[in-house]
Design a protein around this motif. Structure first.
Motif, PDB file in Angstrom:
ATOM      1  N   ARG A 132      37.009  44.530  44.542  1.00 46.78           N
ATOM      2  CA  ARG A 132      38.456  44.344  44.701  1.00 46.78           C
ATOM      3  C   ARG A 132      39.070  45.555  45.410  1.00 46.78           C
ATOM      4  NH1 ARG A 132      42.245  41.576  41.262  1.00 46.78           N
ATOM      5  NH2 ARG A 132      40.841  41.647  39.460  1.00 46.78           N
ATOM      6  N   GLY A 133      38.686  46.749  44.955  1.00 45.22           N
ATOM      7  CA  GLY A 133      39.225  47.954  45.561  1.00 45.22           C
ATOM      8  C   GLY A 133      38.875  48.080  47.029  1.00 45.22           C
ATOM      9  N   GLN A 134      37.647  47.731  47.375  1.00 47.49           N
ATOM     10  CA  GLN A 134      37.223  47.802  48.782  1.00 47.49           C
ATOM     11  C   GLN A 134      38.025  46.832  49.650  1.00 47.49           C
ATOM     12  OE1 GLN A 134      33.962  49.004  50.343  1.00 47.49           O
ATOM     13  NE2 GLN A 134      33.077  50.073  48.600  1.00 47.49           N
ATOM     14  N   ILE A 135      38.229  45.595  49.150  1.00 49.26           N
ATOM     15  CA  ILE A 135      38.982  44.599  49.915  1.00 49.26           C
ATOM     16  C   ILE A 135      40.435  45.043  50.085  1.00 49.26           C
ATOM     17  CG2 ILE A 135      39.899  42.242  49.865  1.00 49.26           C
ATOM     18  CD1 ILE A 135      37.294  41.408  48.442  1.00 49.26           C
ATOM     19  N   GLU A 136      41.032  45.542  49.009  1.00 46.59           N
ATOM     20  CA  GLU A 136      42.439  45.943  49.085  1.00 46.59           C
ATOM     21  C   GLU A 136      42.633  47.112  50.038  1.00 46.59           C
ATOM     22  OE1 GLU A 136      44.150  44.388  44.784  1.00 46.59           O
ATOM     23  OE2 GLU A 136      43.602  46.510  44.979  1.00 46.59           O
ATOM     24  N   LEU A 138      40.630  47.839  52.628  1.00 52.67           N
ATOM     25  CA  LEU A 138      40.293  47.407  53.977  1.00 52.67           C
ATOM     26  C   LEU A 138      41.395  46.566  54.608  1.00 52.67           C
ATOM     27  CD1 LEU A 138      38.050  47.322  56.160  1.00 52.67           C
ATOM     28  CD2 LEU A 138      37.141  45.295  55.002  1.00 52.67           C
ATOM     29  N   LEU A 139      41.990  45.662  53.818  1.00 51.75           N
ATOM     30  CA  LEU A 139      42.970  44.717  54.353  1.00 51.75           C
ATOM     31  C   LEU A 139      44.412  45.079  54.012  1.00 51.75           C
ATOM     32  CD1 LEU A 139      41.074  41.373  53.633  1.00 51.75           C
ATOM     33  CD2 LEU A 139      41.546  42.354  55.886  1.00 51.75           C
ATOM     34  N   GLY A 140      44.614  46.029  53.116  1.00 50.17           N
ATOM     35  CA  GLY A 140      45.967  46.412  52.746  1.00 50.17           C
ATOM     36  C   GLY A 140      46.704  45.331  51.980  1.00 50.17           C
ATOM     37  N   ILE A 141      46.002  44.653  51.059  1.00 48.73           N
ATOM     38  CA  ILE A 141      46.573  43.499  50.369  1.00 48.73           C
ATOM     39  C   ILE A 141      46.394  43.641  48.861  1.00 48.73           C
ATOM     40  CG2 ILE A 141      46.099  41.917  52.283  1.00 48.73           C
ATOM     41  CD1 ILE A 141      43.687  40.895  50.671  1.00 48.73           C
ATOM     42  N   ARG A 142      46.955  42.697  48.122  1.00 46.18           N
ATOM     43  CA  ARG A 142      46.645  42.494  46.711  1.00 46.18           C
ATOM     44  C   ARG A 142      45.558  41.427  46.652  1.00 46.18           C
ATOM     45  NH1 ARG A 142      49.889  42.512  41.911  1.00 46.18           N
ATOM     46  NH2 ARG A 142      48.440  42.213  40.163  1.00 46.18           N
ATOM     47  N   ALA A 143      44.433  41.736  46.051  1.00 46.52           N
ATOM     48  CA  ALA A 143      43.291  40.819  45.992  1.00 46.52           C
ATOM     49  C   ALA A 143      43.217  40.185  44.609  1.00 46.52           C
ATOM     50  CB  ALA A 143      41.988  41.560  46.306  1.00 46.52           C
ATOM     51  N   LEU A 144      43.279  38.854  44.554  1.00 47.90           N
ATOM     52  CA  LEU A 144      43.285  38.110  43.296  1.00 47.90           C
ATOM     53  C   LEU A 144      42.080  37.175  43.222  1.00 47.90           C
ATOM     54  CD1 LEU A 144      47.081  37.161  43.156  1.00 47.90           C
ATOM     55  CD2 LEU A 144      45.956  39.177  42.179  1.00 47.90           C
ATOM     56  N   ASP A 145      41.659  36.902  42.006  1.00 52.59           N
ATOM     57  CA  ASP A 145      40.462  36.094  41.757  1.00 52.59           C
ATOM     58  C   ASP A 145      40.849  34.659  41.414  1.00 52.59           C
ATOM     59  OD1 ASP A 145      37.818  35.445  41.386  1.00 52.59           O
ATOM     60  OD2 ASP A 145      37.549  36.583  39.541  1.00 52.59           O
ATOM     61  N   ILE A 146      40.037  33.713  41.866  1.00 57.10           N
ATOM     62  CA  ILE A 146      40.218  32.306  41.512  1.00 57.10           C
ATOM     63  C   ILE A 146      38.874  31.768  41.044  1.00 57.10           C
ATOM     64  CG2 ILE A 146      39.804  31.415  43.864  1.00 57.10           C
ATOM     65  CD1 ILE A 146      42.021  29.317  43.230  1.00 57.10           C
ATOM     66  N   TYR A 147      38.923  30.839  40.079  1.00 58.68           N
ATOM     67  CA  TYR A 147      37.696  30.308  39.483  1.00 58.68           C
ATOM     68  C   TYR A 147      37.750  28.785  39.464  1.00 58.68           C
ATOM     69  CZ  TYR A 147      34.236  29.080  35.907  1.00 58.68           C
ATOM     70  OH  TYR A 147      33.174  28.513  35.232  1.00 58.68           O
TER      71      TYR A 147
END
Length: 346
Positions: A132-136, A138-147
């Motif tokens: 999550r930290g790497q994605i946020e 890299l992209l400058g976003i809030r990264a959320l999980d879906i299941y």
């Protein structure tokens, strides 16, 4: 009616019939998930999940349309085209697998294109807080999980929202959730257990206490929150993915947590279960040789097991632009499973 199928993670894909009512429910829970992530009628949703039998692409599509947002149905792959669409159309919501989010982010950076996304909804693969930290970053976003899983409805069974404090809200009005131990007994909230779902409104293929194989913890709603839904943690691993190496139980997500805690390590890695003789775990990372000893120590401390860490050049670990990233391979005979890799002698 329509037919979808599981991704085949555990072997042969499972085909699942959906009635028109099921598709309506699916659109509703996905619209709720996207809305909780901050998407609105004014959003442009960049949908890079695969379309077809796999439920990811069409699930997001149905939900975004129900929400009233605009959908950019790119599907998986064709990364150069995806970069061009980001540059030209400036979408604000990204939906794809977490591994593809990393791949797309790296492609945007190489192309000099500034990401326009404010939030991303990522699923179909287990992923850690480190990812999550790497994605946020890299992209400058809030990264959320879906299941979700096809047998229940597809994505939308549960989804993290901006106010769910790092857990995923379960759509309890449609899916009754339990967590059980290996003997089938319920476990207390906060205790890892296998997720079991009963469908309450599904008509095409209703299910009673369906054992998913996914391991997670459950929790009540956030205190004093207007949301009343129970929550689940990120998936910690799968019952059938647990590795037993010389008597030690290991989930691949535990290894990822160690790797991504080290800023010198690329998010592209491969775990090799070596069963040629004495069982061993190899961890192949794209990093400088200097990190190898540090990672070996960190993995031993976390797992109680010594892994063989191989530091290799960028691009050695295979990438995937469609479907789920392959993080674990089993080596029983023949050449090493990573092309061009020559492991050090024992």
């Amino acid at each position: 009616m329509c037919i979808h199928g599981s991704s085949g993670t555990g072997g042969r894909p499972t085909l699942v019939p959906y009635s028109a009512h099921d598709v309506d429910v699916w659109a509703s829970v996905m619209a709720r998930a996207l809305g909780g992530a901050g998407a609105t009628r004014g959003s442009l949703v960049h949908n890079a999940y695969g379309y077809g039998l796999f439920t990811g692409g069409l699930g997001v599509h149905h939900g975004a349309m129900r929400l009233g947002a605009t959908v950019l149905p790119l599907s998986g792959g064709m990364t150069e085209r995806q970069v061009r669409m980001v540059a030209d159309l400036r979408p604000d919501v990204l939906c794809c697998t977490p591994s593809y989010a990393i791949h797309l982010g790296e492609a945007l950076r190489r192309s000099g294109v500034q990401a326009s996304f404010t939030v991303g909804v990522f699923g179909a693969e287990p992923w850690t807080e480190g990812m999550r930290g790497q994605i946020e970053e890299l992209l400058g976003i809030r990264a959320l999980d879906i299941y979700g899983l096809s047998e229940i409805i597809g994505p939308g069974v549960a989804c993290e929202s901006l106010d769910s404090e790092g857990m995923l809200n379960v759509a309890e009005d449609h899916f009754l959730v339990e967590a059980i131990d290996g003997e089938g007994r319920p476990v207390p909230d906060g205790t890892p257990g296998e997720l079991v779902f009963t469908t309450l409104t599904k008509t095409g293929m209703p299910l009673l206490r369906y054992r998913t194989g996914d391991i997670a913890t459950l929790a009540p709603p956030v205190p004093d929150s207007p949301r009343t839904l129970r929550r689940m943690s990120k998936v910690l691993g799968r019952r059938d993915d647990m590795l037993v190496i010389r008597g030690v139980n290991v989930f691949p997500t535990e290894i990822e947590a160690v790797l991504l805690a080290d800023e010198r390590v690329s998010p592209h890695y491969l775990i090799v279960e070596d069963r040629r003789a004495r069982p061993e775990l190899w961890v192949v990372v794209e990093a400088d040789e200097e990190v190898r000893e540090d990672l070996t120590k960190a993995l031993r401390q976390r797992l109680g097991l010594t892994c063989r860490v191989v530091a290799t050049r960028e691009g050695t670990v295979p990438r995937t632009e469609t479907g789920k990233a392959r993080r674990l391979v089993r080596w029983t005979e023949g050449e090493p499973p990573v092309p061009g890799l020559t492991p050090p002698a024992s």
